[in-house]
Enzyme design. Structure first.
Site, PDB file in Angstrom:
ATOM      1  CE  LYS A  24      -1.324   1.936   3.682  1.00 54.75           C
ATOM      2  NZ  LYS A  24      -1.894   2.294   5.003  1.00 54.75           N
ATOM      3  CB  SER A  25       3.753   2.250   2.109  1.00 54.29           C
ATOM      4  OG  SER A  25       3.126   2.077   3.356  1.00 54.29           O
ATOM      5  NE  ARG A 126      -5.125   8.533  10.943  1.00 57.93           N
ATOM      6  CZ  ARG A 126      -4.547   7.620  10.160  1.00 57.93           C
ATOM      7  NH1 ARG A 126      -5.240   7.042   9.191  1.00 57.93           N
ATOM      8  NH2 ARG A 126      -3.280   7.282  10.338  1.00 57.93           N
ATOM      9  CB  SER A 172       2.212  11.127  11.153  1.00 57.06           C
ATOM     10  OG  SER A 172       2.178  10.428   9.931  1.00 57.06           O
ATOM     11  CB  SER A 173       7.178   9.301   9.039  1.00 56.71           C
ATOM     12  OG  SER A 173       6.360   8.258   8.528  1.00 56.71           O
ATOM     13  CB  SER A 201       6.987   5.028  10.677  1.00 57.63           C
ATOM     14  OG  SER A 201       6.128   4.428  11.607  1.00 57.63           O
ATOM     15  CD  GLU A 316       4.236  -0.385   9.400  1.00 56.83           C
ATOM     16  OE1 GLU A 316       4.702  -0.420   8.248  1.00 56.83           O
ATOM     17  OE2 GLU A 316       4.620   0.424  10.272  1.00 56.83           O
ATOM     18  CG  HIS A 343      -1.510   4.839  13.569  1.00 60.43           C
ATOM     19  ND1 HIS A 343      -0.746   3.859  12.986  1.00 60.43           N
ATOM     20  CD2 HIS A 343      -0.668   5.886  13.761  1.00 60.43           C
ATOM     21  CE1 HIS A 343       0.491   4.289  12.826  1.00 60.43           C
ATOM     22  NE2 HIS A 343       0.565   5.512  13.300  1.00 60.43           N
ATOM     23  CE  LYS A 413      -7.049   2.935   6.717  1.00 63.01           C
ATOM     24  NZ  LYS A 413      -5.698   3.141   6.211  1.00 63.01           N
TER      25      LYS A 413
END
Length: 438
Positions: A24-25, A126, A172-173, A201, A316, A343, A413
């Site tokens: 996904k990333s 978020r 968050s990165s 991360s 994760e 998250h 997701k």
């Protein structure tokens, strides 16, 4: 697939290969760069999940073409991405995807016109403030009514001045990656300084830098907590997306927990995916782990041991590691993951609550969890619209017969095929559909 999922119990030791779709990333990073490129790009074996489909649709809203194209017989279609002049006038549905809500505002700033952003109810809590404030510093006009969260509006002018920004990316990165991905198209490029607690991360930032370099973009990351992207064209891509290594974690864990063997073909020998850390984690928990040209194989030894592990760079993996820890023969301490409270859900609170409800002793610490295994009894494992919680519940079901996982459909997701793949591995011949009740 709606309703509670009755997770299958393995009939002895599992022994199989699990073929997983792309990361996904990586898929979402490649989609963004392809939309900003100087020609059409081909993404081979991309992940098709809710997050990546939302990204593709959002880029279409901004004017890019994202179309299916014929792939090898029997495989999923590839994506052909055709860039175009970015336009406003539409709205972006972010769903619950952090990559969409954070990566696309810097892209929308390059469009001519207004772009509205919103998403699921859970997405509205978020954090977005650091990247929105950074865009304002770079000259972007946007309005979030001071919330620092969804919904918000970006008023694009067709270009962004760019320059230097300082932000706190300790939550968050993705805040850093978002600016870097679009930065080459800014008039002055972009220089990002992080000031605050260590960035979580960090392998995800390394992934962003590597994908930018694959597209011919000059990135200087030689100075700690500083990244410089030079203004330039973004070259078209022809790439094959690696398997998603974080999505592999529950399947590999099944090999350990059942004293069986699981192989994931195509595991890369060099990768920036944070999920690669699962190799060392499962090895420390008692598995035999082997990486060959054919793939990664995890073999259980009949013993599952607790560990003391810092998952700051691979957070994760926390839900699956916590599930394995609940089935171990000694306590586990998970550290360095305070940021996962922001998250898809507050993952620390959710894991403590759900594992505790089954009988495990769980203590929530400042930056993680302490898990002391206890005999567990079946019940309903709530998932809080979080795909990683579904995966954790599946692993727990290996040792807790009769466990039910709420809203397993939310796993779409990142891996829509998860439940079918899980039944194929753990209980071949059983019906995933027949295991779901209203």
């Amino acid at each position: 697939m709606e309703g509670d999922w009755h997770t299958p119990v393995a009939d002895g030791r599992v022994d199989d290969e699990v073929h997983l779709p792309g990361s996904k990333s990586l898929t979402n990073r490649f989609l963004v760069l392809a939309a900003l490129a100087n020609g059409p790009s081909l993404l081979r074996r991309p992940l098709r999940s809710r997050d990546t489909l939302l990204m593709a649709q959002a880029l279409r809203q901004l004017g890019a073409g994202v179309e299916d194209t014929t792939a090898a017989q029997g495989s999923r279609p590839d994506w052909l991405v055709t860039p175009a002049s970015l336009r406003g006038g539409g709205s972006v549905d972010c769903g619950l995807a952090g990559t969409v809500m954070r990566f696309l505002p810097p892209v929308a700033a390059l469009a001519s016109g207004t772009v509205d952003f919103d998403g699921d109810a859970q997405a509205r809590v978020r954090p977005m403030g650091p990247v929105l404030d950074a865009l304002r510093t770079l000259g972007v006009d946007l309005d979030d009514d001071g919330r620092g969260t969804l919904p918000f509006t970006v008023r694009g002018r067709g270009h962004v001045r760019g320059g230097t920004v300082t932000l706190d990316a300790s939550a968050s990165s993705q805040f850093i990656s978002a600016l870097l991905l679009a930065g080459a198209r800014y008039d002055e490029g972009v220089t990002v300084h992080h000031r605050g607690k260590p960035v979580p991360s960090e392998p995800h930032i390394e992934m962003t830098v590597e994908t930018l370099r694959d597209a011919g973009v000059m990135v200087d990351d030689s100075e700690p907590d500083t990244w410089r992207v030079e203004p330039s064209e973004v070259n078209a891509l022809d790439v094959q997306v690696e398997p998603d290594l974080s999505n592999a974690a529950p399947f590999l864990a099944a090999g350990l927990v059942t004293a069986g063997r699981v192989t994931v073909p195509g595991w890369p020998h060099h990768t920036t995916q944070a999920g690669d850390a699962i190799r060392d984690i499962l090895d420390a928990m008692g598995a035999d782990v082997s990486l060959t040209r054919e793939g990664l194989t995890v073999t259980g030894t009949g013993q599952v041991s607790g560990i003391d592990v810092d998952l700051h760079d691979a957070s994760e993996l926390t839900p699956v590691v916590a599930a394995v820890a609940a089935l171990a023969d000694s306590p586990t301490v998970i550290r360095g993951v305070a940021h996962i409270r922001g998250h898809e859900t507050d993952r620390l609170a959710a894991l403590a609550r759900e594992l505790g409800s089954l009988g495990t002793s769980v203590t929530e610490t400042d930056d993680g969890l302490r898990i002391e295994p206890r005999a567990m009894q079946a019940g309903l494992f709530h998932t809080y619209a979080d795909h990683r919680m579904v995966m954790a519940g599946a692993v727990l079901g290996l040792g807790v017969p009769g466990l039910r996982v709420e809203d397993a459909a939310t796993v779409a997701k990142t891996l829509p095929e998860f439940v079918d793949l899980w039944h194929g591995l753990v209980a071949p011949g059983t019906s995933a559909a027949g295991a779901v009740t209203a």
